[in-house]
Design an enzyme around this catalytic site. Structure first.
Site, PDB file in Angstrom:
ATOM      1  N   ASN A 224      67.650 -79.686   9.590  1.00 34.95           N
ATOM      2  CA  ASN A 224      66.320 -79.360   9.072  1.00 34.95           C
ATOM      3  C   ASN A 224      66.209 -79.700   7.593  1.00 34.95           C
ATOM      4  O   ASN A 224      67.206 -79.707   6.868  1.00 34.95           O
ATOM      5  CB  ASN A 224      66.016 -77.866   9.239  1.00 34.95           C
ATOM      6  CG  ASN A 224      65.878 -77.452  10.685  1.00 34.95           C
ATOM      7  OD1 ASN A 224      65.074 -78.012  11.423  1.00 34.95           O
ATOM      8  ND2 ASN A 224      66.664 -76.483  11.117  1.00 34.95           N
TER       9      ASN A 224
ATOM     10  N   ASP B 110      74.688 -79.557  -0.708  1.00 37.51           N
ATOM     11  CA  ASP B 110      74.376 -78.168  -0.383  1.00 37.51           C
ATOM     12  C   ASP B 110      75.537 -77.246  -0.729  1.00 37.51           C
ATOM     13  O   ASP B 110      75.343 -76.135  -1.253  1.00 37.51           O
ATOM     14  CB  ASP B 110      73.992 -78.023   1.090  1.00 37.51           C
ATOM     15  CG  ASP B 110      75.006 -78.641   2.053  1.00 37.51           C
ATOM     16  OD1 ASP B 110      75.905 -79.388   1.601  1.00 37.51           O
ATOM     17  OD2 ASP B 110      74.903 -78.374   3.266  1.00 37.51           O
TER      18      ASP B 110
ATOM     19  N   GLY C 259      79.524 -82.197  -0.300  1.00 35.12           N
ATOM     20  CA  GLY C 259      78.110 -82.166   0.049  1.00 35.12           C
ATOM     21  C   GLY C 259      77.286 -81.449  -0.998  1.00 35.12           C
ATOM     22  O   GLY C 259      77.726 -80.451  -1.586  1.00 35.12           O
TER      23      GLY C 259
END
Length: 258
Positions: A11, A110, A108
């Site tokens: 998402n 995130d 990453g």
């Protein structure tokens, strides 16, 4: 207001942030082919439903683990929100922390943003568990340096693999079993037990091993949509921060404009 965008493998989360207060958030399935115009139509409607005009957005910051999605998000910022987006991890919003691993560039976005936010909120050595497409365990020390972690299949991914590979197994909802017994009396109960209690056992076991290696007190922070699902049946989490990545992006925006 700031539009913070966290583009994950499953998402893309859009959040409208004022200071560090999240005023609204929306999510859409990740699709690298989605154009800036498509994002704009969808987002404008949601802003309107939440009582905002798109012109309230005065800046955009993006963290993404999907490189192919970045271009259209940058076009979205420039075409519809009046200026270039800041990209987490790139000047002028470098991580601002030591990344003490063999391949720092592979971390990453995130996970880096989560580490930054966690250390702004809590002192000491930290483990951040993020329940997403993958479940990641990230260790940072008391100085704020990222020290490494673990990548495990996310619980949805695990269930999909099980159902796909076993023809007679039904698709089930991911939820806590009705009973705390780990001996199932039918196929569906056995699947719930295997997925749910098996996942909790993995979480508890890996955290215990990480703490043993660190050898100092460690605070465990859970984030991601499924964190609350496990909270009721484990004491391994010290804190749950559902919006850790968005909070980290807001902090990085503030730092870039100090």
């Amino acid at each position: 207001m700031l539009l913070a965008i966290d583009a994950g493998n499953t998402n893309v989360v859009f959040a409208l942030v004022e200071g560090r207060a999240i005023k609204a958030r929306w999510r859409i399935a990740t699709d690298p082919r989605r154009t800036a115009d498509e994002y704009a139509v969808w987002l404008s409607q949601l802003l309107h439903l939440a009582g905002y005009d798109r012109h309230v957005v005065t800046g955009v910051i993006v963290a993404t683990v999907v490189p192919r999605a970045l271009h259209n998000l940058q076009v979205l910022a420039e075409k519809y929100f009046g200026g270039p987006a800041l990209i987490a991890g790139k000047p002028p919003v470098d991580w601002g922390m030591a990344i003490d691993v063999d391949e720092p560039a592979s971390l990453g976005a995130d996970r880096a943003v989560n580490t930054i936010a966690a250390h702004a909120l809590y002192p000491g050595d930290l483990i951040v568990i993020d329940f997403g497409t993958a479940t990641t365990f990230d260790l940072s020390d008391y100085r704020g340096a990222y020290k490494g972690g673990i990548i495990a299949p996310g619980i949805n991914l695990s269930l999909d693999a099980l159902v796909t590979a076993a023809a007679k197994l039904p698709r089930i909802a991911i939820e806590a079993p009705a009973s705390t017994s780990v001996i199932g009396r039918n196929t569906v109960d056995q699947m719930h037990i295997g997925i749910y209690w098996g996942y909790i056992a993995m979480i508890e076991g890996l955290v215990a091993r990480m703490k043993t290696e660190v050898g100092r007190p460690v605070t465990v922070i859970a984030t991601g949509g499924l964190a609350t699902l496990f909270e009721q049946h484990t004491t391994v989490f010290d804190h749950i921060e559902p919006d850790l990545t968005i909070q980290g992006l807001a902090m990085m925006w503030e730092r870039a404009h100090m």
